[in-house]
Enzyme design. Structure first.
Site, mmCIF file in Angstrom:
data_model
loop_
_atom_site.group_PDB
_atom_site.id
_atom_site.type_symbol
_atom_site.label_atom_id
_atom_site.label_comp_id
_atom_site.label_asym_id
_atom_site.label_seq_id
_atom_site.Cartn_x
_atom_site.Cartn_y
_atom_site.Cartn_z
ATOM 1 N NE ARG A 8 -95.783 54.155 29.483
ATOM 2 C CZ ARG A 8 -95.760 54.471 30.785
ATOM 3 N NH1 ARG A 8 -95.014 53.771 31.583
ATOM 4 N NH2 ARG A 8 -96.499 55.456 31.258
ATOM 5 C CD GLU B 166 -73.811 50.657 6.156
ATOM 6 O OE1 GLU B 166 -73.067 50.286 7.082
ATOM 7 O OE2 GLU B 166 -74.280 51.816 6.051
ATOM 8 N N PRO C 7 -84.860 54.422 9.705
ATOM 9 C CG PRO C 7 -82.667 55.125 9.968
ATOM 10 C CD PRO C 7 -83.488 53.928 9.568
ATOM 11 C CG ASP D 147 -97.914 57.944 30.249
ATOM 12 O OD1 ASP D 147 -97.786 56.876 29.631
ATOM 13 O OD2 ASP D 147 -97.587 58.099 31.439
HETATM 14 C C1 4FV Z 1 -83.812 53.203 13.167
HETATM 15 C C2 4FV Z 1 -84.403 54.403 13.559
HETATM 16 C C3 4FV Z 1 -82.395 53.022 12.796
HETATM 17 C C4 4FV Z 1 -80.452 51.963 10.379
HETATM 18 C C5 4FV Z 1 -79.428 51.021 9.847
HETATM 19 C C6 4FV Z 1 -80.399 50.088 11.822
HETATM 20 C C7 4FV Z 1 -80.691 51.554 11.793
HETATM 21 C C8 4FV Z 1 -79.296 49.902 10.840
HETATM 22 N N1 4FV Z 1 -84.752 52.262 13.160
HETATM 23 N N2 4FV Z 1 -85.719 54.133 13.814
HETATM 24 N N3 4FV Z 1 -83.832 55.605 13.725
HETATM 25 N N4 4FV Z 1 -82.077 51.830 12.227
HETATM 26 O O1 4FV Z 1 -81.572 53.918 12.996
HETATM 27 O O2 4FV Z 1 -85.898 52.846 13.570
HETATM 28 O O3 4FV Z 1 -79.460 48.660 10.196
#
Ligand code: 4FV
Length: 259
Positions: free
Chosen positions: A162, A121, A94, A177
Site C-alpha cells: 500500500r 511448533e 510471535p 491512513d
Molecule cells: C506469528 C505471529 C505466529 C507460531 C507457530 C506459526 C505461528 C507457527 N507469526 N506473528 N503471531 N506464527 O503466530 O508472526 O509455526
C-alpha cells in the site's frame, strides 16, 4: 520494483494477495514481484520430510533447518540476480519485534524482502540463529498464535505494498491512513445521509473543508486518547500537542462527557 520472496509450505495461500484487490492490481502493474519457495522442494531425505519430532519431547513437530536454509539461500540468490543488492530477511514469529507503521514504511523503501513462514511448533532454533547472524530479523504481527507464518507474511506484504508509489488511487489516501501521524483514523460516512435514524455529522455535508479537516483531526485525537492512550503517550513522547490540538482534544472530551 520491490521484490518479495517467501519460503512457505503453502504457496497457494498467497493468491489472497496476488489475485484480488489493490495488491492484485499492483502485481498486474508490476509494482512488486512475488516468488514463492516450497522447502519440500529442497528436502533431501527420501520422504522429502521438512519437519520432525522435537528434541526434549512435547507436542507437535518442528521444521528442520536444512530444507529451509536451502530455500532461503535460493530466494536470496534470486533477489540478488533481480537487482536487490541487500535483500531484507524476515522470519515471522510471535517471538519477533512487533510490526508497526514505522517498520512498514522502512520495508517499503527496500529493494527486496525475503520472508520465512514457519509451520508446526516452529523452526529449528539453529537456523534462526544462523539467519540472524546474517542480519535476519524476527517479526511478529501480534501477541497470538497462528497455525503458520503465511498470514503474517501477507500482512507484511499488504501493508508494505500500500505504501508503494502508484498502488493507491489518489496518492493522498496512504498519507491519510491510521498511524501516519501517530493517530487512529477519524470516522468515515457515506450515503444515505440518514441511516436507521442517525444523521451524518452536519459538518461533513457543510462543504467547509477547513471545518471538516478540523472535525476529523478532533475525532482522530479524541479517539486515540480514548481508545489507545499508549499511542497518545508515544505521540506526546515525540512531540507536545500544539495549542490547537490540545483545544480540539478538550472539545472532544467535553462533547463525550456531554453526550
Ligand atoms: C506469528 C505471529 C505466529 C507460531 C507457530 C506459526 C505461528 C507457527 N507469526 N506473528 N503471531 N506464527 O503466530 O508472526 O509455526
Amino acid at each position: 520494483m520491490l521484490q518479495f520472496d517467501v519460503v512457505t509450505l503453502f504457496p497457494p495461500m498467497f493468491d489472497a494477495i496476488t489475485e484480488s484487490g489493490i495488491t492484485g492490481r499492483a502485481r498486474e502493474k508490476r509494482l512488486y514481484e512475488l516468488v514463492l519457495w516450497n522447502p519440500r522442494d529442497f528436502a533431501t531425505n527420501s520422504y522429502r520430510a521438512v519437519d520432525d519430532r522435537p528434541y526434549g519431547g512435547g507436542p507437535g513437530m518442528v521444521m528442520m533447518a536444512e530444507p529451509l536454509e536451502k530455500a532461503v539461500s535460493a530466494a536470496r540468490q534470486r533477489q540478488i540476480s533481480a537487482g536487490a543488492r541487500k535483500p531484507r530477511m524476515l522470519y515471522l514469529s510471535p517471538q519477533g519485534k512487533l510490526l508497526t507503521h514505522a517498520l512498514v514504511k522502512e520495508l517499503a523503501a527496500e529493494q527486496g524482502i525475503v520472508m520465512l513462514a514457519g509451520r508446526y511448533e516452529g523452526v529449528d532454533e539453529r537456523l534462526i540463529a544462523r539467519l540472524q547472524d546474517d542480519g535476519a530479523e524476527e517479526v511478529s504481527i501480534g501477541d497470538y498464535v497462528l497455525s503458520g507464518g503465511e498470514l503474517a507474511a501477507m500482512v507484511v506484504m499488504d501493508s508494505v505494498i500500500r505504501q508503494l508509489p502508484g498502488v493507491l488511487g489518489d496518492a493522498e489516501s496512504a498519507n491519510q491512513d491510521s498511524f501516519v501521524n501517530g493517530l487512529l483514523d477519524h470516522p468515515h460516512y457515506t450515503r444515505p445521509e440518514v441511516y436507521e435514524g442517525t444523521v451524518v455529522p452536519p459538518v461533513l455535508v457543510s462543504g467547509n473543508h477547513a471545518e471538516i479537516n478540523r472535525w476529523r483531526l478532533k475525532q482522530a485525537l479524541g479517539r486515540t486518547a480514548q481508545r489507545r492512550p499508549d499511542l497518545m503517550a508515544q505521540l506526546m513522547h515525540k512531540r507536545a500537542l500544539s495549542a490547537d490540538e490540545q483545544k480540539l482534544l478538550d472539545e472532544f472530551r467535553k462533547e463525550v462527557q456531554g453526550a
